[in-house]
Write a protein that holds these residues in place. Structure first.
Motif, PDB file in Angstrom:
ATOM      1  N   GLY A  76       0.747  -1.141  -0.102  1.00 10.58           N
ATOM      2  CA  GLY A  76      -0.031   0.075   0.071  1.00 10.58           C
ATOM      3  C   GLY A  76       0.786   1.267   0.140  1.00 10.58           C
ATOM      4  O   GLY A  76       0.459   2.381   0.595  1.00 10.58           O
ATOM      5  N   GLY A  77       1.963   1.181  -0.631  1.00 10.69           N
ATOM      6  CA  GLY A  77       2.708   2.466  -1.056  1.00 10.69           C
ATOM      7  C   GLY A  77       3.883   2.459   0.340  1.00 10.69           C
ATOM      8  O   GLY A  77       4.851   3.312  -0.095  1.00 10.69           O
ATOM      9  N   ASP A  78       3.937   1.688   1.371  1.00  8.60           N
ATOM     10  CA  ASP A  78       4.994   1.418   2.173  1.00  8.60           C
ATOM     11  C   ASP A  78       6.130   0.255   1.824  1.00  8.60           C
ATOM     12  O   ASP A  78       5.597  -0.780   2.099  1.00  8.60           O
ATOM     13  N   SER A  93      10.277  -6.062   7.553  1.00  7.65           N
ATOM     14  CA  SER A  93      10.990  -4.939   8.118  1.00  7.65           C
ATOM     15  C   SER A  93      10.570  -3.557   7.269  1.00  7.65           C
ATOM     16  O   SER A  93      11.159  -3.318   6.448  1.00  7.65           O
ATOM     17  N   PRO A  94       9.426  -2.908   7.710  1.00  8.90           N
ATOM     18  CA  PRO A  94       9.303  -1.751   7.186  1.00  8.90           C
ATOM     19  C   PRO A  94      10.284  -0.371   7.675  1.00  8.90           C
ATOM     20  O   PRO A  94      10.894  -0.635   8.330  1.00  8.90           O
ATOM     21  N   GLY A  95       9.470   0.537   7.161  1.00  8.59           N
ATOM     22  CA  GLY A  95      10.296   1.849   7.491  1.00  8.59           C
ATOM     23  C   GLY A  95      11.470   2.123   6.503  1.00  8.59           C
ATOM     24  O   GLY A  95      12.645   2.840   6.933  1.00  8.59           O
ATOM     25  N   LEU A  96      11.628   1.609   5.323  1.00  4.97           N
ATOM     26  CA  LEU A  96      12.718   1.904   4.478  1.00  4.97           C
ATOM     27  C   LEU A  96      12.849   3.381   3.868  1.00  4.97           C
ATOM     28  O   LEU A  96      11.779   3.976   3.678  1.00  4.97           O
ATOM     29  N   LYS A  97      13.966   3.795   3.773  1.00  7.09           N
ATOM     30  CA  LYS A  97      13.938   5.139   3.090  1.00  7.09           C
ATOM     31  C   LYS A  97      14.796   5.016   1.803  1.00  7.09           C
ATOM     32  O   LYS A  97      15.534   4.541   1.425  1.00  7.09           O
TER      33      LYS A  97
END
Length: 86
Positions: A58-60, A74-78
């Motif tokens: 969903g875009g993340d 592991s989410p929160g990638l930049k």
């Protein structure tokens, strides 16, 4: 100018360049070709993963990280730049 190869990956580009050599070097021959990696962005202490290992929810963007219990999301990638995700 030398002819370029037709067997290239899609991400490889070609930029013709002319050089003025200050002194003669026997290792340089006419129509010699070469290659270079051009770094357009960098980040210290970053973990680099192949773009194919990055999933989208969903875009993340996220990757799976192997732990003792199995594989964890592991989410929160930049994003570093233009599609490369760190």
């Amino acid at each position: 100018m030398a002819q370029s190869s037709t067997f290239r990956a899609g991400y490889v580009g070609e930029i013709p360049v002319r050089l003025a050599i200050a002194r003669l070097d026997p290792r340089i021959i006419p129509d010699l070709t070469g290659s270079a990696d051009v770094i357009i962005a960098a980040k210290d202490n970053a973990v680099v993963v192949p773009l194919a290992a990055v999933f989208n929810d969903g875009g993340d963007p996220f990757v799976f990280v192997k732990t003792a219990a199995g594989w964890d999301k592991s989410p929160g990638l930049k994003a570093l730049c233009g599609g490369e995700v760190l």
